[in-house]
Structures are given as C-alpha cells and as structure tokens.
Design a protein around this motif. Structure first.
Motif, PDB file in Angstrom:
ATOM      1  N   VAL A   7       0.872  -1.174   0.000  1.00 60.94           N
ATOM      2  CA  VAL A   7       0.000   0.000   0.000  1.00 60.94           C
ATOM      3  C   VAL A   7       0.906   1.220   0.000  1.00 60.94           C
ATOM      4  CG1 VAL A   7      -1.862   1.196   1.191  1.00 60.94           C
ATOM      5  CG2 VAL A   7      -1.746  -1.310   1.250  1.00 60.94           C
ATOM      6  N   VAL A   8       0.733   2.064  -1.034  1.00 60.72           N
ATOM      7  CA  VAL A   8       1.632   3.191  -1.265  1.00 60.72           C
ATOM      8  C   VAL A   8       0.847   4.494  -1.264  1.00 60.72           C
ATOM      9  CG1 VAL A   8       3.270   4.204  -2.895  1.00 60.72           C
ATOM     10  CG2 VAL A   8       3.138   1.718  -2.657  1.00 60.72           C
ATOM     11  N   LYS A   9       1.336   5.461  -0.492  1.00 60.84           N
ATOM     12  CA  LYS A   9       0.743   6.802  -0.489  1.00 60.84           C
ATOM     13  C   LYS A   9       1.687   7.724  -1.245  1.00 60.84           C
ATOM     14  CE  LYS A   9      -1.352  10.282   2.423  1.00 60.84           C
ATOM     15  NZ  LYS A   9      -1.768  10.614   3.791  1.00 60.84           N
ATOM     16  N   PHE A  10       1.150   8.472  -2.181  1.00 62.54           N
ATOM     17  CA  PHE A  10       1.961   9.363  -3.003  1.00 62.54           C
ATOM     18  C   PHE A  10       2.017  10.750  -2.392  1.00 62.54           C
ATOM     19  CE2 PHE A  10       1.262   5.800  -5.675  1.00 62.54           C
ATOM     20  CZ  PHE A  10       2.440   5.687  -6.379  1.00 62.54           C
ATOM     21  N   THR A  11       3.217  11.320  -2.407  1.00 63.60           N
ATOM     22  CA  THR A  11       3.511  12.546  -1.666  1.00 63.60           C
ATOM     23  C   THR A  11       2.791  13.777  -2.202  1.00 63.60           C
ATOM     24  OG1 THR A  11       5.500  12.863  -3.000  1.00 63.60           O
ATOM     25  CG2 THR A  11       5.762  11.720  -0.908  1.00 63.60           C
ATOM     26  N   LYS A  12       2.678  13.898  -3.496  1.00 61.74           N
ATOM     27  CA  LYS A  12       2.111  15.109  -4.084  1.00 61.74           C
ATOM     28  C   LYS A  12       0.585  15.078  -4.075  1.00 61.74           C
ATOM     29  CE  LYS A  12       2.734  18.010  -8.166  1.00 61.74           C
ATOM     30  NZ  LYS A  12       3.421  18.090  -9.464  1.00 61.74           N
ATOM     31  N   SER A  13       0.004  13.982  -4.511  1.00 64.74           N
ATOM     32  CA  SER A  13      -1.452  13.892  -4.624  1.00 64.74           C
ATOM     33  C   SER A  13      -2.127  13.393  -3.350  1.00 64.74           C
ATOM     34  CB  SER A  13      -1.834  12.957  -5.770  1.00 64.74           C
ATOM     35  OG  SER A  13      -1.486  11.615  -5.461  1.00 64.74           O
ATOM     36  N   GLN A  14      -1.352  12.787  -2.457  1.00 67.09           N
ATOM     37  CA  GLN A  14      -1.868  12.189  -1.226  1.00 67.09           C
ATOM     38  C   GLN A  14      -2.818  11.013  -1.493  1.00 67.09           C
ATOM     39  OE1 GLN A  14      -0.768  13.199   2.011  1.00 67.09           O
ATOM     40  NE2 GLN A  14       0.713  14.084   0.607  1.00 67.09           N
ATOM     41  N   GLN A  15      -2.814  10.486  -2.709  1.00 63.06           N
ATOM     42  CA  GLN A  15      -3.636   9.332  -3.037  1.00 63.06           C
ATOM     43  C   GLN A  15      -2.926   8.051  -2.620  1.00 63.06           C
ATOM     44  OE1 GLN A  15      -4.714   9.659  -7.196  1.00 63.06           O
ATOM     45  NE2 GLN A  15      -6.628  10.636  -6.615  1.00 63.06           N
ATOM     46  N   VAL A  16      -3.730   7.027  -2.350  1.00 66.38           N
ATOM     47  CA  VAL A  16      -3.208   5.739  -1.920  1.00 66.38           C
ATOM     48  C   VAL A  16      -3.571   4.689  -2.963  1.00 66.38           C
ATOM     49  CG1 VAL A  16      -3.326   3.972  -0.120  1.00 66.38           C
ATOM     50  CG2 VAL A  16      -3.408   6.386   0.505  1.00 66.38           C
ATOM     51  N   PHE A  17      -2.564   3.896  -3.382  1.00 64.86           N
ATOM     52  CA  PHE A  17      -2.759   2.814  -4.349  1.00 64.86           C
ATOM     53  C   PHE A  17      -2.104   1.560  -3.792  1.00 64.86           C
ATOM     54  CE2 PHE A  17      -2.536   6.663  -7.005  1.00 64.86           C
ATOM     55  CZ  PHE A  17      -3.719   6.560  -7.713  1.00 64.86           C
ATOM     56  N   THR A  18      -2.584   0.405  -4.253  1.00 64.48           N
ATOM     57  CA  THR A  18      -2.007  -0.880  -3.860  1.00 64.48           C
ATOM     58  C   THR A  18      -1.311  -1.493  -5.065  1.00 64.48           C
ATOM     59  OG1 THR A  18      -3.756  -1.194  -2.235  1.00 64.48           O
ATOM     60  CG2 THR A  18      -2.515  -3.148  -2.872  1.00 64.48           C
ATOM     61  N   PHE A  19      -0.103  -2.004  -4.843  1.00 65.87           N
ATOM     62  CA  PHE A  19       0.705  -2.593  -5.910  1.00 65.87           C
ATOM     63  C   PHE A  19       1.212  -3.959  -5.482  1.00 65.87           C
ATOM     64  CE2 PHE A  19       1.152   1.952  -6.505  1.00 65.87           C
ATOM     65  CZ  PHE A  19       1.109   2.114  -7.883  1.00 65.87           C
ATOM     66  N   ALA A  20       1.491  -4.803  -6.465  1.00 60.43           N
ATOM     67  CA  ALA A  20       2.240  -6.035  -6.228  1.00 60.43           C
ATOM     68  C   ALA A  20       3.722  -5.672  -6.209  1.00 60.43           C
ATOM     69  CB  ALA A  20       1.960  -7.048  -7.329  1.00 60.43           C
ATOM     70  N   PHE A  21       4.562  -6.588  -5.720  1.00 59.93           N
ATOM     71  CA  PHE A  21       5.996  -6.330  -5.620  1.00 59.93           C
ATOM     72  C   PHE A  21       6.600  -5.932  -6.958  1.00 59.93           C
ATOM     73  CE2 PHE A  21      10.371  -7.857  -6.016  1.00 59.93           C
ATOM     74  CZ  PHE A  21      10.973  -7.114  -5.024  1.00 59.93           C
ATOM     75  N   ASP A  22       6.228  -6.645  -8.029  1.00 62.04           N
ATOM     76  CA  ASP A  22       6.822  -6.355  -9.334  1.00 62.04           C
ATOM     77  C   ASP A  22       6.269  -5.083  -9.965  1.00 62.04           C
ATOM     78  OD1 ASP A  22       4.332  -7.401  -9.867  1.00 62.04           O
ATOM     79  OD2 ASP A  22       5.024  -8.803 -11.397  1.00 62.04           O
ATOM     80  N   GLY A  23       5.314  -4.445  -9.341  1.00 64.56           N
ATOM     81  CA  GLY A  23       4.767  -3.189  -9.836  1.00 64.56           C
ATOM     82  C   GLY A  23       5.459  -1.956  -9.296  1.00 64.56           C
ATOM     83  N   LEU A  24       6.452  -2.162  -8.454  1.00 65.00           N
ATOM     84  CA  LEU A  24       7.157  -1.040  -7.816  1.00 65.00           C
ATOM     85  C   LEU A  24       8.660  -1.136  -8.043  1.00 65.00           C
ATOM     86  CD1 LEU A  24       5.344  -0.978  -4.372  1.00 65.00           C
ATOM     87  CD2 LEU A  24       5.055   0.657  -6.240  1.00 65.00           C
ATOM     88  N   VAL A  25       9.289   0.020  -8.094  1.00 65.27           N
ATOM     89  CA  VAL A  25      10.738   0.113  -8.151  1.00 65.27           C
ATOM     90  C   VAL A  25      11.173   0.996  -6.989  1.00 65.27           C
ATOM     91  CG1 VAL A  25      12.716   0.920  -9.498  1.00 65.27           C
ATOM     92  CG2 VAL A  25      10.740  -0.063 -10.664  1.00 65.27           C
ATOM     93  N   LYS A  26      12.082   0.474  -6.184  1.00 64.70           N
ATOM     94  CA  LYS A  26      12.598   1.270  -5.077  1.00 64.70           C
ATOM     95  C   LYS A  26      13.363   2.450  -5.649  1.00 64.70           C
ATOM     96  CE  LYS A  26      14.954   0.720  -0.697  1.00 64.70           C
ATOM     97  NZ  LYS A  26      15.630  -0.216   0.184  1.00 64.70           N
ATOM     98  N   TYR A  27      13.083   3.646  -5.189  1.00 66.47           N
ATOM     99  CA  TYR A  27      13.718   4.841  -5.722  1.00 66.47           C
ATOM    100  C   TYR A  27      15.216   4.748  -5.523  1.00 66.47           C
ATOM    101  CZ  TYR A  27      14.844   9.652  -6.725  1.00 66.47           C
ATOM    102  OH  TYR A  27      15.386  10.780  -7.285  1.00 66.47           O
ATOM    103  N   GLY A  28      15.958   5.041  -6.580  1.00 69.48           N
ATOM    104  CA  GLY A  28      17.403   4.974  -6.530  1.00 69.48           C
ATOM    105  C   GLY A  28      17.941   3.658  -7.067  1.00 69.48           C
ATOM    106  N   GLN A  29      17.065   2.741  -7.426  1.00 69.59           N
ATOM    107  CA  GLN A  29      17.470   1.465  -8.017  1.00 69.59           C
ATOM    108  C   GLN A  29      16.725   1.296  -9.331  1.00 69.59           C
ATOM    109  OE1 GLN A  29      16.602  -1.647  -5.295  1.00 69.59           O
ATOM    110  NE2 GLN A  29      18.178  -1.051  -3.860  1.00 69.59           N
ATOM    111  N   ASP A  30      17.449   0.971 -10.389  1.00 72.67           N
ATOM    112  CA  ASP A  30      16.785   0.781 -11.678  1.00 72.67           C
ATOM    113  C   ASP A  30      16.685  -0.685 -12.019  1.00 72.67           C
ATOM    114  OD1 ASP A  30      16.392   3.450 -12.092  1.00 72.67           O
ATOM    115  OD2 ASP A  30      18.330   3.710 -13.044  1.00 72.67           O
TER     116      ASP A  30
END
Length: 69
Positions: A46-69
């Motif tokens: 469950v991810v909350k976005f800083t600018k919009s303040q919206q919350v979305f749910t993702f699977a592990f493969d749907g996310l990239v840790k910032y700073g890692q490509d």
C-alpha cells in the motif's frame, strides 16, 4: 539468480510501468503498509503518493525502489 531485496514500510518507490506524467501528477510514493495477498507467495504494498496524497495498492513487481533501476 539475483533476488531483489524486500520492500519495507517507509521505502520511497515509483511505479514500474507508469511514465513521467504519473510521477508529475502524484510525486513519489512511500510504502505505508505491507499486507498479505490472497495468494500465499505475494504481498500487496500500500503506497501513499507525496504530491497527490492518493493511496494505491501494488504487487511487488509493480514497484521500483527509488534509486534502483
């Protein structure tokens, strides 16, 4: 075989498949909770976005840790 490190609460993330327009609208995401999915081997992030303040749910493969490509 390379295993990706687990994502944790508080990690800064971006969606893996969304383009720059998504990030421009919503900003970066911060994982606020990790929940067990209905499938044993998958977690839901469950991810909350800083600018919009919206919350979305993702699977592990749907996310990239910032700073890692």
């Amino acid at each position: 075989m390379i295993v990706a490190p687990a994502l944790r609460v508080g990690d800064l993330v971006t969606p893996a498949t969304k383009g720059p327009s998504f990030q421009g609208r919503h900003g970066f995401g911060v994982i606020i909770s990790v929940e067990k999915s209905q499938y044993e081997e998958w977690n839901a992030y469950v991810v909350k976005f800083t600018k919009s303040q919206q919350v979305f749910t993702f699977a592990f493969d749907g996310l990239v840790k910032y700073g890692q490509d």
